[in-house]
Design a protein around this motif. Structure first.
Motif, short mmCIF file in Angstrom:
data_model
loop_
_atom_site.label_atom_id
_atom_site.label_comp_id
_atom_site.label_asym_id
_atom_site.label_seq_id
_atom_site.Cartn_x
_atom_site.Cartn_y
_atom_site.Cartn_z
N LEU A 33 1.03 -1.19 0.16
CA LEU A 33 0.05 0.16 0.21
C LEU A 33 0.53 1.58 -0.09
O LEU A 33 2.33 1.15 0.58
N TYR A 35 1.28 5.76 1.18
CA TYR A 35 0.09 7.10 1.65
C TYR A 35 0.68 7.32 1.25
O TYR A 35 1.95 7.84 1.03
N PRO A 43 -2.38 10.07 7.09
CA PRO A 43 -2.18 9.41 5.93
C PRO A 43 -3.48 9.17 4.65
O PRO A 43 -4.43 8.71 5.17
N LEU A 45 -4.70 6.95 1.69
CA LEU A 45 -4.51 6.08 0.89
C LEU A 45 -4.44 6.51 -0.75
O LEU A 45 -5.37 7.37 -1.21
N ALA A 48 -2.91 0.43 -3.98
CA ALA A 48 -2.86 -0.62 -3.86
C ALA A 48 -2.66 -1.50 -4.12
O ALA A 48 -3.55 -1.59 -5.68
N TYR A 50 -1.60 -5.49 -5.42
CA TYR A 50 -2.32 -6.99 -4.14
C TYR A 50 -1.40 -8.13 -5.34
O TYR A 50 -1.31 -9.91 -4.98
N PHE A 88 4.36 7.43 2.13
CA PHE A 88 4.68 5.71 3.07
C PHE A 88 4.77 5.15 2.19
O PHE A 88 3.22 4.76 1.37
N PRO A 92 0.54 -5.82 5.13
CA PRO A 92 0.60 -6.34 6.35
C PRO A 92 1.65 -7.32 6.39
O PRO A 92 2.00 -8.49 5.64
N ASN A 95 -0.30 -10.19 10.11
CA ASN A 95 -1.67 -9.78 10.71
C ASN A 95 -1.26 -8.05 11.24
O ASN A 95 -2.86 -7.54 11.26
N ASP A 96 -0.02 -7.51 11.30
CA ASP A 96 0.03 -6.48 11.55
C ASP A 96 0.64 -5.55 10.55
O ASP A 96 1.09 -5.70 9.42
N MET A 97 -0.43 -4.08 10.64
CA MET A 97 0.65 -3.25 9.26
C MET A 97 1.62 -2.97 9.49
O MET A 97 1.77 -1.77 10.28
N PHE A 99 4.65 -0.20 8.21
CA PHE A 99 4.65 1.48 7.82
C PHE A 99 6.91 1.70 7.34
O PHE A 99 7.35 0.46 9.15
N GLY A 100 6.87 1.72 6.36
CA GLY A 100 7.87 1.98 6.69
C GLY A 100 8.18 3.46 6.49
O GLY A 100 7.24 4.19 7.00
N ALA A 101 9.70 3.88 7.03
CA ALA A 101 9.32 5.83 7.90
C ALA A 101 10.10 7.17 6.20
O ALA A 101 9.36 7.96 7.56
#
Lengths: 109, 112
Positions: A33, A35, A43, A45, A48, A50, A88, A92, A95-97, A99-101
């Motif tokens: 993803l 953002y 943020p 979106l 996306a 897939y 950004f 996932p 199950n955690d999303m 993010f980059g810095a």
């Protein structure tokens, strides 16, 4: 946790120039993803992705899901001043999303 | 266009005080997330709800942080007592399904 590495950290470009930024990981991601965040806001979106190899556009923005599934790229064509912000990547992982810095983009008129 | 609502937008509190943030997700979004974003970094997940149930709170500092979503709609994140290191942007996001998350404007917390 699993890190997403974004580069460059910041970019200073002239209005009208094209922009490229990327996001890499040591692990495989099944979704990428992108953002954009403006100062003092959450943020938003943009795109996306897939499927490995997928190329998706949203106006002047184009993002690609790398074929190794360990990277993704975002391109902005013909930049304008309102493109300013922090971009950004996210994906996932367990199950955690994650993010980059972020890549901070500055566009000079 | 439906949006995630958060309040307050800004909060200044003294350390050791209690503070609470509120989030109203997009109508119909079953999944709700709370993130903390430190300046110069990406958001980090604190807690994830599916309807009224906590799905993941592994990164929530449970000695001082709590979160609830009693009726599966809006949610509250609380910090008690606040510490200087809690100064950050607290973001709420919601998702209908899948991984596409929609963020609110955030609450900027400053602990003095």
């Amino acid at each position: 946790g699993q890190q997403l590495n974004q580069s460059p950290q910041s970019m200073f470009i002239q209005e009208g120039e094209d922009v490229s930024m990327n996001c890499t990981s040591s692990s495989i991601f099944n979704t990428w993803l992108w953002y954009k965040q403006e100062p003092g806001e959450g943020p938003v979106l943009l795109i996306a992705l897939y499927k490995a190899g997928e190329l998706t556009s949203n106006g002047r923005l184009t993002a690609q899901f790398g074929i190794t599934r360990k990277d993704s790229f975002l391109n902005i064509s013909a930049s304008i001043p309102s493109d300013v912000g922090i971009y950004f990547c996210a994906g996932p992982h367990n199950n955690d999303m994650r993010f980059g810095a972020g890549t901070r983009l500055t566009v000079k008129p | 266009e439906a949006e995630v609502a958060q309040s307050p937008r800004y909060k200044i509190t003294e350390k050791s005080q209690a503070v609470a943030f509120w989030c109203d997700p997009i109508s119909g979004h079953a999944t709700l997330y709370w993130y903390r974003q430190i300046l110069g970094q990406g958001p980090e997940l604190l807690v994830q709800f599916q309807d009224e149930s906590v799905v993941d709170d592994s990164q929530l500092p449970k000695d001082r942080f709590s979160a609830e979503r009693l009726k599966g709609v809006d949610s509250t994140l609380k910090i008690q007592p606040a510490e200087l290191g809690d100064s950050a942007m607290y973001l709420c996001a919601s998702s209908p399904q899948g991984y596409e998350q929609y963020f609110g404007p955030g609450t900027r917390l400053t602990v003095t």
